[in-house]
Design a protein around this motif. Sequence first.
Motif, PDB file in Angstrom:
ATOM      1  N   VAL A 267      -2.126   4.482  -9.727  1.00 10.88           N
ATOM      2  CA  VAL A 267      -2.446   3.533  -8.657  1.00 10.88           C
ATOM      3  C   VAL A 267      -3.081   2.270  -9.227  1.00 10.88           C
ATOM      4  CG1 VAL A 267      -3.938   3.141  -6.651  1.00 10.88           C
ATOM      5  CG2 VAL A 267      -2.665   5.268  -6.846  1.00 10.88           C
ATOM      6  N   SER A 268      -3.930   2.432 -10.226  1.00 10.56           N
ATOM      7  CA  SER A 268      -4.670   1.292 -10.767  1.00 10.56           C
ATOM      8  C   SER A 268      -3.903   0.506 -11.816  1.00 10.56           C
ATOM      9  CB  SER A 268      -5.982   1.778 -11.394  1.00 10.56           C
ATOM     10  OG  SER A 268      -5.721   2.615 -12.517  1.00 10.56           O
TER      11      SER A 268
ATOM     12  N   SER B 249       2.181   1.778  -3.389  1.00 15.04           N
ATOM     13  CA  SER B 249       1.116   2.153  -4.313  1.00 15.04           C
ATOM     14  C   SER B 249       0.622   3.573  -4.108  1.00 15.04           C
ATOM     15  CB  SER B 249      -0.057   1.169  -4.171  1.00 15.04           C
ATOM     16  OG  SER B 249       0.361  -0.127  -4.540  1.00 15.04           O
TER      17      SER B 249
ATOM     18  N   SER C 192      -7.520   4.798  -1.221  1.00 16.85           N
ATOM     19  CA  SER C 192      -7.700   5.696  -2.368  1.00 16.85           C
ATOM     20  C   SER C 192      -8.853   6.666  -2.139  1.00 16.85           C
ATOM     21  CB  SER C 192      -7.950   4.873  -3.638  1.00 16.85           C
ATOM     22  OG  SER C 192      -6.873   3.991  -3.901  1.00 16.85           O
TER      23      SER C 192
ATOM     24  N   ALA D 187       0.536  -2.579  -5.402  1.00 22.56           N
ATOM     25  CA  ALA D 187      -0.645  -3.222  -4.830  1.00 22.56           C
ATOM     26  C   ALA D 187      -1.462  -4.037  -5.839  1.00 22.56           C
ATOM     27  CB  ALA D 187      -1.532  -2.188  -4.149  1.00 22.56           C
TER      28      ALA D 187
ATOM     29  N   LEU E  44       0.830  -1.206   0.000  1.00 21.35           N
ATOM     30  CA  LEU E  44       0.000   0.000   0.000  1.00 21.35           C
ATOM     31  C   LEU E  44       0.862   1.253   0.000  1.00 21.35           C
ATOM     32  CD1 LEU E  44      -2.784  -1.043   2.558  1.00 21.35           C
ATOM     33  CD2 LEU E  44      -2.938  -0.999   0.063  1.00 21.35           C
TER      34      LEU E  44
ATOM     35  N   LEU F 217      -7.023  -1.152  -0.279  1.00 22.73           N
ATOM     36  CA  LEU F 217      -6.557  -0.220  -1.309  1.00 22.73           C
ATOM     37  C   LEU F 217      -7.674   0.720  -1.723  1.00 22.73           C
ATOM     38  CD1 LEU F 217      -4.387   0.733  -3.288  1.00 22.73           C
ATOM     39  CD2 LEU F 217      -5.149  -1.050  -4.876  1.00 22.73           C
TER      40      LEU F 217
END
Length: 332
Positions: free
Chosen positions: A259-260, A120, A314, A287, A117, A310
């Motif tokens: 992030v994704s 990420s 976010s 992540a 995390l 996650l």
Amino acid sequence: MSADTTTSTDNTTSAERRAVPASVGKGTTVLAVLTVQLVAFAVAFSLGYPGVYAVFAVLSAAALAVAHNRGTFGLAAATLGTVLLVALGLPLLLLVARQDPALVAEMAADPSVQQALYLSVYAPLLAALASVAFGVPLALVLARGFPGKTLVESLVDLPLVVPHSVAGLAILFGFGKGGAFPQLKILGTMLGMVLAMTFVSAPFAVNAAREAFESVDTRVEWAARTLGANRFETFRRVTAPLAWRGVLTGGVLAWARAVSEFGAVAIVAYSVDFFYPPKGEITGQHAPVFIYNTYLSSGLEESGAVATLLLGLSAIIFLLVRTIAYDDGGWP
């Protein structure tokens, strides 16, 4: 104090008093609607019929449109728009609702999950900063226009349609061994991860900033120039304060896209060494890659718990950014 001043003050005070109840009433209405929606979802989920909530959400949106006299077009827009909201939100609600709180807490205490995390948030932040630092000047040039602008805009948007695995391969061919900068180590490094994230997220930063700059009235900029400001001063004192929200939005979208990211990162930097306080240099995974590995090794339950963590992280960051940056009209 003159009579005119007193009257003006009284009118301003009255206007402010009228505005406060209106805003409070609107906030209360929104809170009431959200509460009803959450209660309806909880009831439908507990009964084992979450699909019933989807129907309820669409019908309640239609009822609100009718209650507010939105007309036939407003009714259709609210209904169709809610169908999309349900398609986006219901899977996320079910993801969270179906988790075992004890398992989520256990995974949250796992050092490997914490490291994933952290990475990420950290690596996408570097990618977002790079996207903004280099994307904003490009966005400003695109907003002002030049010959060949369409070609450049197409190049900027190309990463949006390139498959993620192809993006990872492009990074390796472009910057890896035998690429443009053979002295750089890309494969399995933090630099490679940030490059892969920047490649897929930069279009969001550039496009949001470009639209913000295009919305600035050029006559205001021209007025600053006629008063003696040079181009940089005009940008700093006029253009940037008027467009900063769009630039910030682009940065946040770039961070979220990074992030994704899974495909490009999995190819370029499946596992990387990075600085993790207080341990120092450690090896970890982004992540999405970590969640995929957890799904393969431990199944749906544990991977779902990490995914929930996650998702929550976010959401918290998004709320903080919106609360801090969008609560007033000031230029930071």
